[in-house]
Design a protein around this motif. Sequence first.
Motif, mmCIF file in Angstrom:
data_model
loop_
_atom_site.group_PDB
_atom_site.id
_atom_site.type_symbol
_atom_site.label_atom_id
_atom_site.label_comp_id
_atom_site.label_asym_id
_atom_site.label_seq_id
_atom_site.Cartn_x
_atom_site.Cartn_y
_atom_site.Cartn_z
ATOM 1 N N SER A 172 0.853 -1.185 0.000
ATOM 2 C CA SER A 172 0.000 0.000 0.000
ATOM 3 C C SER A 172 0.890 1.236 0.000
ATOM 4 C CB SER A 172 -0.927 0.007 1.208
ATOM 5 O OG SER A 172 -0.180 0.053 2.389
ATOM 6 N N PHE A 173 0.456 2.213 -0.733
ATOM 7 C CA PHE A 173 1.210 3.462 -0.801
ATOM 8 C C PHE A 173 0.267 4.572 -1.210
ATOM 9 C CE2 PHE A 173 1.423 4.133 -5.402
ATOM 10 C CZ PHE A 173 1.035 2.888 -5.857
ATOM 11 N N GLU A 174 0.704 5.790 -0.989
ATOM 12 C CA GLU A 174 -0.083 6.951 -1.384
ATOM 13 C C GLU A 174 0.327 7.384 -2.784
ATOM 14 O OE1 GLU A 174 -0.737 10.905 0.772
ATOM 15 O OE2 GLU A 174 -0.688 9.377 2.365
ATOM 16 N N LEU A 175 -0.652 7.521 -3.641
ATOM 17 C CA LEU A 175 -0.390 7.930 -5.009
ATOM 18 C C LEU A 175 0.092 9.377 -5.033
ATOM 19 C CD1 LEU A 175 -0.743 6.479 -7.724
ATOM 20 C CD2 LEU A 175 -2.954 7.567 -7.921
ATOM 21 N N PRO A 176 1.176 9.670 -5.755
ATOM 22 C CA PRO A 176 1.649 11.058 -5.833
ATOM 23 C C PRO A 176 0.576 11.993 -6.402
ATOM 24 C CG PRO A 176 3.276 9.548 -6.743
ATOM 25 C CD PRO A 176 2.028 8.749 -6.490
ATOM 26 N N ALA A 177 0.606 13.227 -6.003
ATOM 27 C CA ALA A 177 -0.415 14.207 -6.390
ATOM 28 C C ALA A 177 -0.513 14.408 -7.904
ATOM 29 C CB ALA A 177 -0.148 15.536 -5.704
ATOM 30 N N LYS A 226 -7.410 11.483 -14.618
ATOM 31 C CA LYS A 226 -7.241 11.286 -16.057
ATOM 32 C C LYS A 226 -6.077 10.334 -16.345
ATOM 33 C CE LYS A 226 -6.717 13.788 -20.380
ATOM 34 N NZ LYS A 226 -6.584 15.090 -21.003
ATOM 35 N N ALA A 227 -5.009 10.438 -15.571
ATOM 36 C CA ALA A 227 -3.838 9.586 -15.784
ATOM 37 C C ALA A 227 -4.071 8.150 -15.326
ATOM 38 C CB ALA A 227 -2.640 10.169 -15.054
ATOM 39 N N THR A 228 -4.934 7.953 -14.349
ATOM 40 C CA THR A 228 -5.080 6.617 -13.754
ATOM 41 C C THR A 228 -6.410 5.926 -14.060
ATOM 42 O OG1 THR A 228 -5.953 7.568 -11.706
ATOM 43 C CG2 THR A 228 -3.577 7.201 -11.826
ATOM 44 N N ARG A 229 -7.328 6.579 -14.756
ATOM 45 C CA ARG A 229 -8.668 6.012 -14.941
ATOM 46 C C ARG A 229 -8.675 4.684 -15.671
ATOM 47 N NH1 ARG A 229 -10.502 10.682 -18.969
ATOM 48 N NH2 ARG A 229 -9.392 9.921 -20.795
ATOM 49 N N ALA A 267 -0.964 -1.655 -12.279
ATOM 50 C CA ALA A 267 -0.337 -0.617 -13.092
ATOM 51 C C ALA A 267 -0.122 0.670 -12.330
ATOM 52 C CB ALA A 267 -1.187 -0.348 -14.337
ATOM 53 N N VAL A 268 -1.075 1.027 -11.475
ATOM 54 C CA VAL A 268 -0.938 2.242 -10.682
ATOM 55 C C VAL A 268 0.250 2.087 -9.741
ATOM 56 C CG1 VAL A 268 -1.989 3.683 -8.914
ATOM 57 C CG2 VAL A 268 -3.348 2.912 -10.839
#
Length: 71
Positions: A51-56, A61-64, A70-71
């Motif tokens: 688990s990690f926090e996705l960078p801002a 749009k980039a992750t949909r 993949a994320v």
Amino acid sequence: VVISGVGMVTPLGNDTGTVMRALDEHRSGIARRHEWDDIARLRTKVGGACSFELPAHYDYKATRSMGRVAV
């Protein structure tokens, strides 16, 4: 495990102290993944979830169209 020189994302934790404590306690980040039971032809049922926090800068749009891996 990915060694990037910037940090770590592991099933045991995301910082050195947490990972070292887990290793000292002989804990494993690998476990049975029941959510994989319905995946046809998958030959393993164990894995380590990180688990990690996705960078801002990763916006919707980039992750949909990305899956969790993949994320």
